[in-house]
Design a protein around this motif. Sequence first.
Motif, PDB file in Angstrom:
ATOM      1  N   VAL A  96     -10.938 -70.750  16.034  1.00 11.34           N
ATOM      2  CA  VAL A  96     -11.199 -69.707  17.023  1.00 11.34           C
ATOM      3  C   VAL A  96     -10.619 -68.373  16.526  1.00 11.34           C
ATOM      4  O   VAL A  96      -9.555 -68.353  15.899  1.00 11.34           O
ATOM      5  CB  VAL A  96     -10.578 -70.090  18.386  1.00 11.34           C
ATOM      6  CG1 VAL A  96     -10.858 -69.014  19.434  1.00 11.34           C
ATOM      7  CG2 VAL A  96     -11.139 -71.433  18.843  1.00 11.34           C
ATOM      8  N   ASN A  97     -11.308 -67.292  16.800  1.00  8.38           N
ATOM      9  CA  ASN A  97     -10.848 -65.974  16.373  1.00  8.38           C
ATOM     10  C   ASN A  97      -9.428 -65.701  16.871  1.00  8.38           C
ATOM     11  O   ASN A  97      -9.117 -65.945  18.040  1.00  8.38           O
ATOM     12  CB  ASN A  97     -11.774 -64.869  16.907  1.00  8.38           C
ATOM     13  CG  ASN A  97     -13.124 -64.863  16.226  1.00  8.38           C
ATOM     14  OD1 ASN A  97     -13.327 -65.547  15.224  1.00  8.38           O
ATOM     15  ND2 ASN A  97     -14.057 -64.090  16.762  1.00  8.38           N
ATOM     16  N   GLY A  98      -8.589 -65.189  15.986  1.00  5.10           N
ATOM     17  CA  GLY A  98      -7.225 -64.849  16.361  1.00  5.10           C
ATOM     18  C   GLY A  98      -6.209 -65.902  15.998  1.00  5.10           C
ATOM     19  O   GLY A  98      -4.998 -65.651  16.024  1.00  5.10           O
ATOM     20  N   TYR A  99      -6.678 -67.104  15.633  1.00  5.27           N
ATOM     21  CA  TYR A  99      -5.776 -68.180  15.240  1.00  5.27           C
ATOM     22  C   TYR A  99      -5.723 -68.243  13.714  1.00  5.27           C
ATOM     23  O   TYR A  99      -6.406 -69.041  13.074  1.00  5.27           O
ATOM     24  CB  TYR A  99      -6.242 -69.518  15.812  1.00  5.27           C
ATOM     25  CG  TYR A  99      -5.977 -69.668  17.289  1.00  5.27           C
ATOM     26  CD1 TYR A  99      -4.870 -70.356  17.760  1.00  5.27           C
ATOM     27  CD2 TYR A  99      -6.843 -69.097  18.226  1.00  5.27           C
ATOM     28  CE1 TYR A  99      -4.622 -70.488  19.121  1.00  5.27           C
ATOM     29  CE2 TYR A  99      -6.610 -69.220  19.585  1.00  5.27           C
ATOM     30  CZ  TYR A  99      -5.501 -69.913  20.023  1.00  5.27           C
ATOM     31  OH  TYR A  99      -5.259 -70.023  21.380  1.00  5.27           O
ATOM     32  N   ASP A 100      -4.900 -67.391  13.126  1.00  5.40           N
ATOM     33  CA  ASP A 100      -4.776 -67.350  11.679  1.00  5.40           C
ATOM     34  C   ASP A 100      -3.804 -68.397  11.150  1.00  5.40           C
ATOM     35  O   ASP A 100      -3.679 -68.576   9.933  1.00  5.40           O
ATOM     36  CB  ASP A 100      -4.316 -65.960  11.229  1.00  5.40           C
ATOM     37  CG  ASP A 100      -5.314 -64.874  11.621  1.00  5.40           C
ATOM     38  OD1 ASP A 100      -6.497 -65.208  11.839  1.00  5.40           O
ATOM     39  OD2 ASP A 100      -4.924 -63.688  11.699  1.00  5.40           O
ATOM     40  N   ALA A 101      -3.090 -69.069  12.037  1.00  4.27           N
ATOM     41  CA  ALA A 101      -2.141 -70.109  11.644  1.00  4.27           C
ATOM     42  C   ALA A 101      -1.948 -71.072  12.812  1.00  4.27           C
ATOM     43  O   ALA A 101      -2.071 -70.679  13.974  1.00  4.27           O
ATOM     44  CB  ALA A 101      -0.800 -69.489  11.248  1.00  4.27           C
ATOM     45  N   PRO A 102      -1.638 -72.333  12.532  1.00  4.77           N
ATOM     46  CA  PRO A 102      -1.411 -73.317  13.602  1.00  4.77           C
ATOM     47  C   PRO A 102       0.017 -73.222  14.141  1.00  4.77           C
ATOM     48  O   PRO A 102       0.837 -74.119  13.930  1.00  4.77           O
ATOM     49  CB  PRO A 102      -1.667 -74.648  12.901  1.00  4.77           C
ATOM     50  CG  PRO A 102      -1.244 -74.390  11.484  1.00  4.77           C
ATOM     51  CD  PRO A 102      -1.618 -72.957  11.195  1.00  4.77           C
ATOM     52  N   ALA A 103       0.309 -72.139  14.825  1.00  3.06           N
ATOM     53  CA  ALA A 103       1.673 -71.889  15.297  1.00  3.06           C
ATOM     54  C   ALA A 103       1.683 -71.625  16.794  1.00  3.06           C
ATOM     55  O   ALA A 103       0.763 -70.994  17.331  1.00  3.06           O
ATOM     56  CB  ALA A 103       2.274 -70.692  14.558  1.00  3.06           C
ATOM     57  N   CYS A 104       2.723 -72.105  17.454  1.00  5.30           N
ATOM     58  CA  CYS A 104       2.914 -71.853  18.880  1.00  5.30           C
ATOM     59  C   CYS A 104       3.800 -70.635  19.055  1.00  5.30           C
ATOM     60  O   CYS A 104       4.947 -70.625  18.606  1.00  5.30           O
ATOM     61  CB  CYS A 104       3.554 -73.068  19.548  1.00  5.30           C
ATOM     62  SG  CYS A 104       4.022 -72.795  21.284  1.00  5.30           S
ATOM     63  N   ILE A 105       3.271 -69.607  19.698  1.00  2.07           N
ATOM     64  CA  ILE A 105       4.013 -68.394  20.034  1.00  2.07           C
ATOM     65  C   ILE A 105       4.048 -68.277  21.550  1.00  2.07           C
ATOM     66  O   ILE A 105       3.032 -68.490  22.217  1.00  2.07           O
ATOM     67  CB  ILE A 105       3.359 -67.151  19.400  1.00  2.07           C
ATOM     68  CG1 ILE A 105       3.442 -67.244  17.868  1.00  2.07           C
ATOM     69  CG2 ILE A 105       4.003 -65.868  19.901  1.00  2.07           C
ATOM     70  CD1 ILE A 105       2.681 -66.138  17.142  1.00  2.07           C
ATOM     71  N   LEU A 106       5.217 -67.972  22.090  1.00  2.00           N
ATOM     72  CA  LEU A 106       5.394 -67.869  23.534  1.00  2.00           C
ATOM     73  C   LEU A 106       6.359 -66.739  23.862  1.00  2.00           C
ATOM     74  O   LEU A 106       7.045 -66.218  22.970  1.00  2.00           O
ATOM     75  CB  LEU A 106       5.976 -69.173  24.094  1.00  2.00           C
ATOM     76  CG  LEU A 106       5.073 -70.409  24.123  1.00  2.00           C
ATOM     77  CD1 LEU A 106       5.899 -71.652  24.411  1.00  2.00           C
ATOM     78  CD2 LEU A 106       3.961 -70.248  25.157  1.00  2.00           C
ATOM     79  N   THR A 107       6.415 -66.370  25.133  1.00  2.00           N
ATOM     80  CA  THR A 107       7.496 -65.475  25.537  1.00  2.00           C
ATOM     81  C   THR A 107       8.808 -66.232  25.359  1.00  2.00           C
ATOM     82  O   THR A 107       8.849 -67.466  25.388  1.00  2.00           O
ATOM     83  CB  THR A 107       7.357 -65.043  27.003  1.00  2.00           C
ATOM     84  OG1 THR A 107       7.425 -66.208  27.852  1.00  2.00           O
ATOM     85  CG2 THR A 107       6.037 -64.305  27.238  1.00  2.00           C
ATOM     86  N   GLU A 108       9.876 -65.492  25.160  1.00  2.00           N
ATOM     87  CA  GLU A 108      11.171 -66.123  24.941  1.00  2.00           C
ATOM     88  C   GLU A 108      11.563 -67.004  26.124  1.00  2.00           C
ATOM     89  O   GLU A 108      12.105 -68.103  25.950  1.00  2.00           O
ATOM     90  CB  GLU A 108      12.236 -65.055  24.710  1.00  2.00           C
ATOM     91  CG  GLU A 108      13.602 -65.612  24.371  1.00  2.00           C
ATOM     92  CD  GLU A 108      14.608 -64.532  24.021  1.00  2.00           C
ATOM     93  OE1 GLU A 108      15.742 -64.884  23.632  1.00  2.00           O
ATOM     94  OE2 GLU A 108      14.266 -63.337  24.132  1.00  2.00           O
ATOM     95  N   GLN A 109      11.267 -66.545  27.345  1.00  2.00           N
ATOM     96  CA  GLN A 109      11.604 -67.322  28.534  1.00  2.00           C
ATOM     97  C   GLN A 109      10.870 -68.663  28.546  1.00  2.00           C
ATOM     98  O   GLN A 109      11.450 -69.704  28.864  1.00  2.00           O
ATOM     99  CB  GLN A 109      11.281 -66.532  29.799  1.00  2.00           C
ATOM    100  CG  GLN A 109      12.145 -65.308  30.017  1.00  2.00           C
ATOM    101  CD  GLN A 109      11.526 -64.052  29.436  1.00  2.00           C
ATOM    102  OE1 GLN A 109      10.864 -64.105  28.386  1.00  2.00           O
ATOM    103  NE2 GLN A 109      11.724 -62.933  30.100  1.00  2.00           N
ATOM    104  N   ALA A 110       9.583 -68.639  28.214  1.00  2.00           N
ATOM    105  CA  ALA A 110       8.804 -69.878  28.233  1.00  2.00           C
ATOM    106  C   ALA A 110       9.264 -70.833  27.144  1.00  2.00           C
ATOM    107  O   ALA A 110       9.354 -72.049  27.366  1.00  2.00           O
ATOM    108  CB  ALA A 110       7.325 -69.556  28.068  1.00  2.00           C
ATOM    109  N   ALA A 111       9.563 -70.308  25.961  1.00  2.00           N
ATOM    110  CA  ALA A 111      10.003 -71.154  24.861  1.00  2.00           C
ATOM    111  C   ALA A 111      11.332 -71.836  25.199  1.00  2.00           C
ATOM    112  O   ALA A 111      11.522 -73.028  24.937  1.00  2.00           O
ATOM    113  CB  ALA A 111      10.134 -70.330  23.592  1.00  2.00           C
ATOM    114  N   LYS A 112      12.267 -71.082  25.776  1.00  2.00           N
ATOM    115  CA  LYS A 112      13.567 -71.661  26.130  1.00  2.00           C
ATOM    116  C   LYS A 112      13.422 -72.689  27.251  1.00  2.00           C
ATOM    117  O   LYS A 112      14.130 -73.708  27.264  1.00  2.00           O
ATOM    118  CB  LYS A 112      14.532 -70.554  26.526  1.00  2.00           C
ATOM    119  CG  LYS A 112      14.993 -69.700  25.348  1.00  2.00           C
ATOM    120  CD  LYS A 112      15.989 -68.631  25.779  1.00  2.00           C
ATOM    121  CE  LYS A 112      16.521 -67.854  24.584  1.00  2.00           C
ATOM    122  NZ  LYS A 112      17.469 -66.784  24.985  1.00  2.00           N
TER     123      LYS A 112
END
Length: 247
Positions: A65-81
């Motif tokens: 899908v467009n915009g997925y240049d890598a299989p990585a999970c990115i989130l806001t810091e609050q959501a990740a914690k």
Amino acid sequence: MPVPRREPRLSAASALAATILVAAIPLPALADALPNGFVRLADVDPSIRQDIRYAGSDNFLHREVNGYDAPACILTEQAAKALSAIQKAIAAKSLTLVVFDCYRPAPAVADMGEWTKQGGPPDPQWYPKVRRSELIAKGYVGELSTHSRGSTVDVAIARTGRRSSPNPACGGVDADTLDFGTGFDCFDPMSETAHRGLAIEAAANRRMLVDAMRAGGFRNYAREWWHFTLKSEPFTRLRFDFPITAD
């Protein structure tokens, strides 16, 4: 007529000194920086398993899908914690979270929308009862997505150290996840969190996931058992369009 000003020529020694001075000044990092407030989940909790489907072909579009240049999970810091706290809580039961999608760039949402307009018959694996052109009208693909705000995650639970190997009739699934009745992104009423008619084990696993995520501060989207948004998300009215890149 004014005479152009000539800059004084530097001696060889002076030029060398200037070159050394410039080389000693630290330059800004060239790596893709995340917007303020965003983090890579792997930097917060590398124990959470990542199976980012839209960075490959194992998804309902059958392509990256467009915009997925890598299989990585990115989130806001609050959501990740918050996810990390949930991971620690379920680890005591030899369980682990598996994330399928996290932050979703706005161009990816647009790509999905344009893809539905191409039309086509039902897909037995992903949307067995509706045509591609109906996916937006039926509410399975959104013209906007909470994922673009950075605090929504698509997630399941797996056992650590033991393979479960479910084989759902609809959707895609990590080979190690528990049985949830369907796979991730099954566009069918069976994916509704409280869908009746599920096997006892699948229904129990859905309740366990919802309870664990709720205890960590996330609310479930009732039409998708895997979809959760942080209740105290920091960006409630913003959607982001930066691409997902490798570290």
